[in-house]
Design a protein around this motif. Structure first.
Motif, short mmCIF file in Angstrom:
data_model
loop_
_atom_site.label_atom_id
_atom_site.label_comp_id
_atom_site.label_asym_id
_atom_site.label_seq_id
_atom_site.Cartn_x
_atom_site.Cartn_y
_atom_site.Cartn_z
N VAL A 208 0.85 -1.19 0.00
CA VAL A 208 0.00 0.00 0.00
C VAL A 208 0.88 1.24 0.00
N ASP A 209 0.62 2.14 -0.93
CA ASP A 209 1.37 3.40 -1.06
C ASP A 209 0.66 4.49 -0.27
N VAL A 210 1.37 5.05 0.71
CA VAL A 210 0.82 6.15 1.51
C VAL A 210 1.66 7.41 1.35
N ASN A 211 2.36 7.50 0.21
CA ASN A 211 3.20 8.66 -0.10
C ASN A 211 4.36 8.78 0.88
N PHE A 212 4.95 7.63 1.21
CA PHE A 212 6.11 7.57 2.07
C PHE A 212 7.31 7.14 1.22
N LYS A 213 8.49 7.02 1.81
CA LYS A 213 9.67 6.58 1.06
C LYS A 213 9.45 5.23 0.42
N SER A 214 8.78 4.35 1.13
CA SER A 214 8.52 3.01 0.61
C SER A 214 7.07 2.64 0.91
N GLU A 215 6.57 1.63 0.18
CA GLU A 215 5.21 1.14 0.43
C GLU A 215 5.18 0.34 1.73
N GLY A 216 4.00 0.32 2.35
CA GLY A 216 3.81 -0.48 3.55
C GLY A 216 3.29 -1.86 3.18
N GLN A 217 3.78 -2.88 3.88
CA GLN A 217 3.34 -4.25 3.64
C GLN A 217 2.28 -4.63 4.68
N ILE A 218 1.16 -5.09 4.21
CA ILE A 218 0.07 -5.51 5.10
C ILE A 218 -0.26 -6.97 4.79
N PRO A 219 -0.34 -7.83 5.82
CA PRO A 219 -0.70 -9.24 5.57
C PRO A 219 -2.00 -9.35 4.79
N ILE A 220 -2.01 -10.23 3.81
CA ILE A 220 -3.17 -10.34 2.92
C ILE A 220 -4.44 -10.75 3.65
N VAL B 115 1.14 1.98 12.15
CA VAL B 115 1.61 1.29 13.35
C VAL B 115 2.98 1.83 13.77
N HIS B 116 3.88 1.95 12.80
CA HIS B 116 5.24 2.42 13.09
C HIS B 116 5.88 2.92 11.81
N LYS B 117 6.70 3.97 11.94
CA LYS B 117 7.47 4.44 10.78
C LYS B 117 8.89 4.74 11.23
N ASP B 118 9.84 4.45 10.35
CA ASP B 118 11.26 4.69 10.61
C ASP B 118 11.75 5.68 9.56
N ASP B 119 11.94 6.93 9.95
CA ASP B 119 12.35 7.95 9.00
C ASP B 119 13.72 7.68 8.41
N THR C 192 11.20 2.96 6.25
CA THR C 192 10.22 1.86 6.28
C THR C 192 9.00 2.27 7.09
N ILE C 193 7.88 1.65 6.79
CA ILE C 193 6.64 1.98 7.48
C ILE C 193 5.81 0.71 7.66
N SER C 194 5.19 0.59 8.83
CA SER C 194 4.34 -0.55 9.15
C SER C 194 2.90 -0.09 9.22
N LEU C 195 2.03 -0.76 8.46
CA LEU C 195 0.63 -0.36 8.37
C LEU C 195 -0.30 -1.51 8.73
N SER C 196 -1.56 -1.17 9.04
CA SER C 196 -2.58 -2.18 9.32
C SER C 196 -3.92 -1.70 8.81
N HIS C 197 -4.54 -2.50 7.97
CA HIS C 197 -5.88 -2.18 7.48
C HIS C 197 -6.93 -2.59 8.51
N ARG C 198 -6.68 -3.69 9.19
CA ARG C 198 -7.63 -4.19 10.19
C ARG C 198 -7.79 -3.20 11.33
N ARG C 199 -6.68 -2.65 11.80
CA ARG C 199 -6.75 -1.69 12.90
C ARG C 199 -7.40 -0.38 12.46
N ALA C 200 -7.21 -0.02 11.19
CA ALA C 200 -7.87 1.18 10.67
C ALA C 200 -9.38 0.99 10.67
N LYS C 201 -9.80 -0.18 10.22
CA LYS C 201 -11.23 -0.49 10.21
C LYS C 201 -11.79 -0.46 11.62
#
Length: 275
Positions: free
Chosen positions: A56-68, A91-95, A99-108
């Motif tokens: 998922v692209d959130v306009n960060f340096k890299s895309e976030g990976q979310i478990p399918i 969830v977490h980002k490292d400037d 790298t960035i950690s994302l969650s769709h489940r937690r957003a929902k």
């Protein structure tokens, strides 16, 4: 006379151009980072779906990976496609690492918590289904997320067969929401208490001596039976149960029996009813 170009001009232009590019890049990255806060919700776009993760692209340096599995229903069906815009939780980002950690489940879940807070503030009921019995109560599914229903808030009285409620739909009242732990506690008893109080008030206005009423056996003692008239309890004394003499009320009634009775007396102040 031959003209010569100044060699320093080209070098100066290169340095200036590089500095402008570096400054623009720095400004661009700093702007993106400022918009992404850990613990916040942002919009992202699905750029690739793999066998195990969704990028998922959130306009960060890299895309976030979310478990399918966060994009699959209970039967394993995928409910997202490449190019879709989705809500994600940071969830977490490292400037430094980019790298960035994302969650769709937690957003929902966070979106649903916002909605449930409105139900809580307005003291409104929300529909849910009891899906599992756990220690101390039940797990209830409400709007796609799990909530906890304490055993003491299931009913007005102890439930004889607690497993029988699993799979049933009820209305619930939101008691508490812990956003940090994303926990939700609900109650069914609160609703039943309000309904009972409403029925009690209605019964108090209409109940009269000599009136025939319907009631359910609530408790059996040696001297008689307590009857739930719908928000108000009445006593059916053992001497008023039959023309013949009986030794114990259990000879005639059992818990939960529905009876037709006559009101012998009713004291509105003490709310005592003899049947």
């Amino acid at each position: 006379m031959q003209n010569y170009e100044e060699p320093m001009n080209e070098t100066s232009n290169d340095v200036a151009g590089f500095e402008d590019f570096e400054a623009a890049l720095e400004s661009y990255l700093e702007k993106d980072f400022a918009d992404l806060e850990e613990g916040g919700l942002v919009k992202g776009q699905v750029v690739r779906i793999g066998s195990e993760v969704v990028l998922v692209d959130v306009n960060f340096k890299s895309e976030g990976q979310i478990p399918i599995e966060e994009f699959q229903d209970s039967e394993g069906n995928l409910n997202v496609a490449e190019g879709d815009n989705v809500d994600v939780f940071v969830v977490h980002k490292d400037d430094q690492e980019g790298t960035i950690s994302l969650s769709h489940r937690r957003a929902k879940r966070m979106r649903v918590l916002d909605e449930l807070e409105e139900y809580q503030q307005n003291e409104e009921n929300v529909a849910g289904r009891i899906v599992k019995r756990i220690k101390g109560g039940y797990t209830v599914e409400i709007k796609g997320i799990e909530a906890f229903l304490p055993g003491s808030h299931v009913d007005l009285r102890p439930v004889p067969d607690m497993d029988a409620l699993v799979g049933q739909d009820f209305d619930f009242r939101i008691l508490k929401i812990n956003r940090k732990r994303t926990n939700v506690i609900v109650s069914r008893r609160v609703i039943l208490e309000e309904e009972r109080e409403k029925k009690r008030q209605e019964l108090m206005e209409t109940l009269e001596e000599g009136q025939t009423v319907q009631g359910k056996v609530k408790n059996i003692t040696d001297y008689g039976v307590f009857i739930d008239l719908g928000g108000l309890d009445g006593l059916l004394h053992i001497t008023d149960m039959s023309w013949r003499r009986i030794k114990h009320p259990k000879e005639m009634v059992q818990m939960g029996d529905n009876l037709e009775l006559k009101v012998l007396s009713f004291d509105r102040e003490s709310q005592k009813v003899s049947l």
